[in-house]
Scaffold this active site. Structure first.
Site, PDB file in Angstrom:
ATOM      1  N   SER A   1     -19.646  -2.612   3.238  1.00 51.96           N
ATOM      2  CA  SER A   1     -20.646  -3.622   3.580  1.00 51.96           C
ATOM      3  C   SER A   1     -21.065  -4.372   2.335  1.00 51.96           C
ATOM      4  O   SER A   1     -21.114  -3.808   1.240  1.00 51.96           O
ATOM      5  CB  SER A   1     -21.880  -2.966   4.194  1.00 51.96           C
ATOM      6  OG  SER A   1     -21.554  -2.300   5.382  1.00 51.96           O
TER       7      SER A   1
ATOM      8  N   ALA B   1     -23.330  -4.106  -2.454  1.00 51.32           N
ATOM      9  CA  ALA B   1     -22.180  -3.649  -1.671  1.00 51.32           C
ATOM     10  C   ALA B   1     -22.167  -2.130  -1.680  1.00 51.32           C
ATOM     11  O   ALA B   1     -22.581  -1.500  -2.651  1.00 51.32           O
ATOM     12  CB  ALA B   1     -20.882  -4.197  -2.247  1.00 51.32           C
ATOM     13  N   ASP B   2     -21.695  -1.549  -0.592  1.00 50.40           N
ATOM     14  CA  ASP B   2     -21.588  -0.098  -0.514  1.00 50.40           C
ATOM     15  C   ASP B   2     -20.382   0.247   0.340  1.00 50.40           C
ATOM     16  O   ASP B   2     -19.931  -0.555   1.158  1.00 50.40           O
ATOM     17  CB  ASP B   2     -22.847   0.513   0.086  1.00 50.40           C
ATOM     18  CG  ASP B   2     -22.999   1.987  -0.240  1.00 50.40           C
ATOM     19  OD1 ASP B   2     -22.236   2.514  -1.084  1.00 50.40           O
ATOM     20  OD2 ASP B   2     -23.880   2.632   0.344  1.00 50.40           O
ATOM     21  N   GLN B   3     -19.878   1.444   0.142  1.00 50.06           N
ATOM     22  CA  GLN B   3     -18.668   1.880   0.826  1.00 50.06           C
ATOM     23  C   GLN B   3     -18.788   3.357   1.184  1.00 50.06           C
ATOM     24  O   GLN B   3     -19.274   4.159   0.391  1.00 50.06           O
ATOM     25  CB  GLN B   3     -17.478   1.659  -0.098  1.00 50.06           C
ATOM     26  CG  GLN B   3     -16.130   1.892   0.521  1.00 50.06           C
ATOM     27  CD  GLN B   3     -15.034   1.589  -0.476  1.00 50.06           C
ATOM     28  OE1 GLN B   3     -15.067   2.047  -1.605  1.00 50.06           O
ATOM     29  NE2 GLN B   3     -14.055   0.821  -0.061  1.00 50.06           N
TER      30      GLN B   3
END
Length: 129
Positions: free
Chosen positions: A43, A6-8
């Site tokens: 995501s 996950a990344d932001q």
């Protein structure tokens, strides 16, 4: 076995923010976001044996209230080094809620993982009951 990533990223009027590298950057992030609405783009991806099985993108919109320098410094002193581990130098799940005037979007997305769609994927694929 599955790998979940996950990344932001944070977008405020076309300017992208990542995690601040030090206290000065954290101050600059909060000053730049003060009084403005920004979007958190998050995501998540599920991979198995090098093959992407599923991915999901989600956006939350947050409006920060006007912050003065004294409040920013008080907030960052209370948060400590945790400010450096968060995109935008804030954490909504604690005292960071005081920074905001309005929030639209999924709480888990704001925390950095669109958890509900991920759980739906797991149930749909019988990974969870």
């Amino acid at each position: 076995s599955f790998v979940i990533g996950a990344d932001q990223m944070l977008n405020c009027n076309g300017v992208w923010f990542d995690k601040p590298t030090d206290l000065d950057h954290a101050v600059a992030h909060l000053k730049a976001l003060s009084g403005k609405t920004h979007q958190l783009e998050c995501s998540v991806c599920v991979v198995k044996n090098g093959e992407r099985l599923w991915h999901h993108n989600e956006t939350a919109s947050l409006t920060m209230r006007d912050l003065d320098n004294d409040f920013i410094m008080s907030y960052l002193n209370a948060l400590g080094d945790e400010a450096l581990s968060s995109v935008g130098a804030y954490q909504l799940e604690g005292i960071g809620a005081q920074l905001f005037h309005k929030i639209q979007g999924d709480y888990f997305t704001i925390l950095g993982l669109p958890l509900l769609p991920l759980l739906t994927f797991f149930r749909h694929n019988r990974i969870l009951a």
